[in-house]
Design an enzyme around this catalytic site. Structure first.
Site, mmCIF file in Angstrom:
data_model
loop_
_atom_site.group_PDB
_atom_site.id
_atom_site.type_symbol
_atom_site.label_atom_id
_atom_site.label_comp_id
_atom_site.label_asym_id
_atom_site.label_seq_id
_atom_site.Cartn_x
_atom_site.Cartn_y
_atom_site.Cartn_z
ATOM 1 N N GLY A 127 20.154 13.138 -32.017
ATOM 2 C CA GLY A 127 19.702 13.692 -30.737
ATOM 3 C C GLY A 127 20.394 13.021 -29.568
ATOM 4 O O GLY A 127 20.608 13.633 -28.518
ATOM 5 N N GLY A 158 0.820 -1.208 0.000
ATOM 6 C CA GLY A 158 0.000 0.000 0.000
ATOM 7 C C GLY A 158 0.848 1.249 0.000
ATOM 8 O O GLY A 158 1.871 1.348 -0.680
ATOM 9 N N GLY A 159 0.425 2.233 0.820
ATOM 10 C CA GLY A 159 1.131 3.515 0.895
ATOM 11 C C GLY A 159 2.566 3.350 1.362
ATOM 12 O O GLY A 159 3.405 4.225 1.135
HETATM 13 C C1 HXC Z 1 -2.443 -3.891 11.728
HETATM 14 C C2 HXC Z 1 -1.219 -5.687 11.009
HETATM 15 C C3 HXC Z 1 -1.139 -5.145 9.706
HETATM 16 C C4 HXC Z 1 -1.769 -3.876 9.473
HETATM 17 C C5 HXC Z 1 -0.074 -7.008 9.703
HETATM 18 N N1 HXC Z 1 -0.548 -6.848 10.934
HETATM 19 N N2 HXC Z 1 -0.434 -5.974 8.910
HETATM 20 N N3 HXC Z 1 -1.846 -5.076 11.986
HETATM 21 N N4 HXC Z 1 -2.397 -3.293 10.519
HETATM 22 N N5 HXC Z 1 -1.716 -3.266 8.289
HETATM 23 C C6 HXC Z 1 -0.364 -7.730 12.070
HETATM 24 C C7 HXC Z 1 -1.133 -9.025 11.963
HETATM 25 O O1 HXC Z 1 -2.426 -8.866 12.463
HETATM 26 C C8 HXC Z 1 -0.290 -9.960 12.828
HETATM 27 O O2 HXC Z 1 -0.567 -9.669 14.193
HETATM 28 C C9 HXC Z 1 1.113 -9.474 12.598
HETATM 29 O O3 HXC Z 1 0.994 -8.144 12.105
HETATM 30 C C10 HXC Z 1 1.859 -10.292 11.584
HETATM 31 O O4 HXC Z 1 1.057 -10.384 10.416
HETATM 32 P P1 HXC Z 1 0.816 -11.779 9.644
HETATM 33 O O5 HXC Z 1 -0.248 -11.532 8.670
HETATM 34 O O6 HXC Z 1 0.663 -12.875 10.638
HETATM 35 O O7 HXC Z 1 2.232 -11.969 8.948
HETATM 36 P P2 HXC Z 1 2.546 -12.546 7.517
HETATM 37 O O8 HXC Z 1 1.812 -13.840 7.303
HETATM 38 O O9 HXC Z 1 4.036 -12.593 7.427
HETATM 39 O O10 HXC Z 1 1.987 -11.502 6.479
HETATM 40 C C11 HXC Z 1 2.506 -10.203 6.441
HETATM 41 C C12 HXC Z 1 1.666 -9.302 5.511
HETATM 42 C C13 HXC Z 1 0.164 -9.398 5.913
HETATM 43 C C14 HXC Z 1 1.860 -9.776 4.060
HETATM 44 C C15 HXC Z 1 2.208 -7.894 5.631
HETATM 45 O O11 HXC Z 1 0.055 -9.204 7.334
HETATM 46 C C16 HXC Z 1 -0.688 -8.385 5.211
HETATM 47 O O12 HXC Z 1 -1.088 -8.580 4.066
HETATM 48 N N6 HXC Z 1 -0.975 -7.276 5.926
HETATM 49 C C17 HXC Z 1 -1.834 -6.230 5.359
HETATM 50 C C18 HXC Z 1 -1.114 -5.475 4.287
HETATM 51 C C19 HXC Z 1 -1.925 -4.292 3.823
HETATM 52 O O13 HXC Z 1 -2.827 -4.471 2.995
HETATM 53 N N7 HXC Z 1 -1.678 -3.161 4.476
HETATM 54 C C20 HXC Z 1 -2.500 -1.959 4.358
HETATM 55 C C21 HXC Z 1 -2.047 -1.267 3.111
HETATM 56 S S1 HXC Z 1 -2.973 0.167 2.830
HETATM 57 P P3 HXC Z 1 -0.411 -10.746 15.350
HETATM 58 O O14 HXC Z 1 -0.918 -10.055 16.568
HETATM 59 O O15 HXC Z 1 -1.238 -11.932 14.949
HETATM 60 O O16 HXC Z 1 1.034 -11.089 15.406
HETATM 61 C C22 HXC Z 1 -1.931 1.353 3.191
HETATM 62 C C23 HXC Z 1 -2.508 2.701 2.891
HETATM 63 C C24 HXC Z 1 -1.511 3.767 3.137
HETATM 64 O O17 HXC Z 1 -0.848 1.158 3.580
HETATM 65 C C25 HXC Z 1 -1.802 4.904 2.195
HETATM 66 C C26 HXC Z 1 -0.892 6.070 2.447
HETATM 67 C C27 HXC Z 1 -1.060 7.086 1.387
#
Ligand code: HXC
Length: 513
Positions: A403, A169-170
């Site tokens: 160029g 994401g961001g």
């Molecule tokens: C809160 C999060 C999190 C998030 C992971 N965790 N991402 N908590 N917010 N964005 C937490 C999980 O709940 C978990 O907690 C721990 O971190 C580890 O995550 P897992 O999923 O168990 O690890 P893994 O299998 O290695 O996968 C990692 C990952 C996946 C690929 C990053 O967690 C994932 O897809 N996360 C979401 C990614 C995403 O879509 N992010 C938002 C993007 S939008 P526990 O307590 O169980 O250990 C964005 C907008 C910004 O960023 C825009 C700005 C302009």
């Protein structure tokens, strides 16, 4: 007092342990170190000073030992790299997946501000699930604050992003705003939406590695500049990069003791084939000219028709740009326009002289290139060199056509000195293309058209495709023996040490992005 000291120690210990033993073990199982282990391996021993150790969300009670998110999922501070001050953050994946909430972002912004105020490089180790979902818009605001500082600090201090885990994401946009992005094989990923979302929206099936792994971003997208096989190698590469860079835009790059190339200069006379259609590896040329034959490429696996990177000439750091004859004949295309212009602009920001080696048949023709906007992308090279005010020296090895001759930093774009080898061919276009246009009728009418064509080509080459027409106009300062290239570069760069150029005042130009 004792009670308070005990509370302090306990609280600190909880924070130092991050997400706890289980999550640390899971991190290690993925082949990744924790944030604190990374900083310990990366920075000079014992030099790290943490800033904001006890920061936590305002919603939480700070008077207890209940710390839901130790360190807010990021370790921030400063330390030394080979004795030089750097500001750093390292996201802690063991705490809420290193996700970025309001206070996490505030910690990063604080060290960004300190880095800019103190003129020191800023390095971020990214390992994060992106915006912390539970904190909603506060996380998004946090990213905005980081992007703003990335931009304001651009060209003031070097900013380096190290990808050592997922970045979704961001989270990918702060790295994209920094000067250099490092990725590690098999453990770092960058994408704006992951494989599941892509499958749901477009139906495409792709693995995380293929979508946004180190190979993809180093070879295909150009988002990353360096690729390391593991975290240790990655840290070594960053140290090497920093050895060429000043700490800020008001300093000169660090000088080293001059060292002769380890490969013999005599080879230069034969490395570049006289036949302009024969390929060779320009890196071998560069290695015979620079100190220790040590050329540190940037974007090595991307847009390989050009090479860019850092080296030293008589101890002075220089940025080198060269056409690579053995890939797409060294033509300028969309991707290499980005590669060259970005590198030129970086060097210009940070007082690093530019040395350009030219052997270019032209911009790459074709429908794909035109539809992709080679006109506006190609213009970036013209803009970047014209905008640059650092010392600039060009060496024309062989072809310099049309160029592309201008684009590869001809005198008219701002090169302070241009040297040409006797093999240089500086012309509007290559002989074959030119005689097809200017001698088409004579060739068609000739009794033996092929013989006529050959004669016209060699006549054109004799008359126009040489360095002497350009030299007679003063656009080439000297035609030099290849073996003497290093000597000429040393003298030229030395003479430009105090170069000063004043340009019209303006807010900023409108770079053709
Ligand atoms: C809160 C999060 C999190 C998030 C992971 N965790 N991402 N908590 N917010 N964005 C937490 C999980 O709940 C978990 O907690 C721990 O971190 C580890 O995550 P897992 O999923 O168990 O690890 P893994 O299998 O290695 O996968 C990692 C990952 C996946 C690929 C990053 O967690 C994932 O897809 N996360 C979401 C990614 C995403 O879509 N992010 C938002 C993007 S939008 P526990 O307590 O169980 O250990 C964005 C907008 C910004 O960023 C825009 C700005 C302009």
């Amino acid at each position: 007092m004792e009670e308070k000291l005990d509370f302090l120690q306990k609280r600190r210990n909880i924070i130092l342990q991050g997400g706890g033993a289980k999550r640390v073990e899971a991190q290690h199982k993925k082949g990744k170190q924790t944030a604190r282990e990374r900083l310990e391996q990366f920075l000079d021993p014992g030099s790290f000073v943490e800033v904001g150790t006890f920061v936590q969300s305002e919603l939480e009670d700070a008077s207890t030992l209940d710390i839901p998110l130790p360190g807010e999922g990021v370790v921030t501070g400063y330390g030394n790299l080979d004795g030089r001050l750097v500001y750093v953050f390292a996201q802690d994946f063991t705490v809420s997946g290193g996700s970025l909430g309001e206070k996490h972002a505030a910690k990063i912004c604080r060290v960004m501000d300190l880095a800019a105020q103190n003129g020191a490089p800023f390095i971020g180790i990214n390992d994060s699930g992106g915006a912390r979902i539970q904190e909603g818009v506060m996380s998004l605001d946090g990213y905005g604050n980081i992007f703003f500082r990335n931009t304001v600090n651009s060209g003031v201090i070097p900013q380096i992003s190290v990808m050592m885990g997922p970045s979704a994401g961001g989270a990918v946009y702060s790295p994209a705003l920094t000067d250099f992005v490092f990725m590690v094989d098999d453990t770092s990923y960058m994408f704006i939406t992951g494989p599941q979302v892509i499958k749901a929206v477009t139906g495409e099936e792709v693995s995380a590695e293929k979508l946004g792994g180190a190979v993809t971003h180093n070879q295909t997208s150009g988002v990353a500049h360096f690729r390391a096989k593991d975290e240790k190698e990655c840290f070594q590469l960053i140290k090497k990069l920093l050895s060429y860079l000043p700490s800020n835009n008001l300093n000169d790059p660090p000088a080293a003791s001059p060292a002769e190339p380890t490969l013999p200069a005599e080879d230069l006379a034969n490395l570049v084939p006289a036949d302009p259609n024969k390929a060779y590896d320009v890196v071998e040329v560069i290695k015979r000219i620079v100190d220790d034959s040590d050329f540190f490429q940037v974007h090595e696996q991307y847009a390989r028709n050009a090479v860019v990177g850092f080296a030293r000439i008589a101890g002075q750091a220089v940025g080198i740009i060269a056409n690579q004859a053995n890939y797409l004949a060294g033509c300028l295309d969309i991707d290499c326009s980005d590669k060259i212009s970005r590198f030129v602009r970086f060097c210009d920001c940070f007082n690093i002289p530019l040395v350009t080696f030219v052997d270019v048949p032209g911009y790459l023709p074709g429908v794909h290139q035109e539809y992709g906007g080679i006109i506006r992308h190609g213009a970036k090279i013209l803009y970047a060199y014209s905008e640059a005010t650092v010392p600039q020296v060009s060496v024309i090895l062989r072809k310099a056509y049309g160029g592309a001759y201008i684009a590869m930093n001809a005198r008219s774009l701002g090169a302070d000195f241009v040297f040409a080898w006797p093999t240089a061919e500086i012309a509007v276009m290559g002989p074959e293309g030119a005689i097809n246009i200017i001698n088409r009728r004579e060739i068609e009418k000739a009794e033996n058209p092929e013989k006529e064509r050959k004669e016209r080509v060699s006549e054109y080459r004799r008359k126009f495709a040489n360095p002497y027409v350009a030299a007679s106009r003063g656009w080439v300062d000297d035609v030099i023996h290849p073996v003497d290239t290093r000597r000429h570069l040393i003298r030229a760069l030395d003479s430009l040490k105090n170069k000063f150029e004043d340009r019209p005042r303006k807010k900023h130009g409108n770079f053709p992005v």
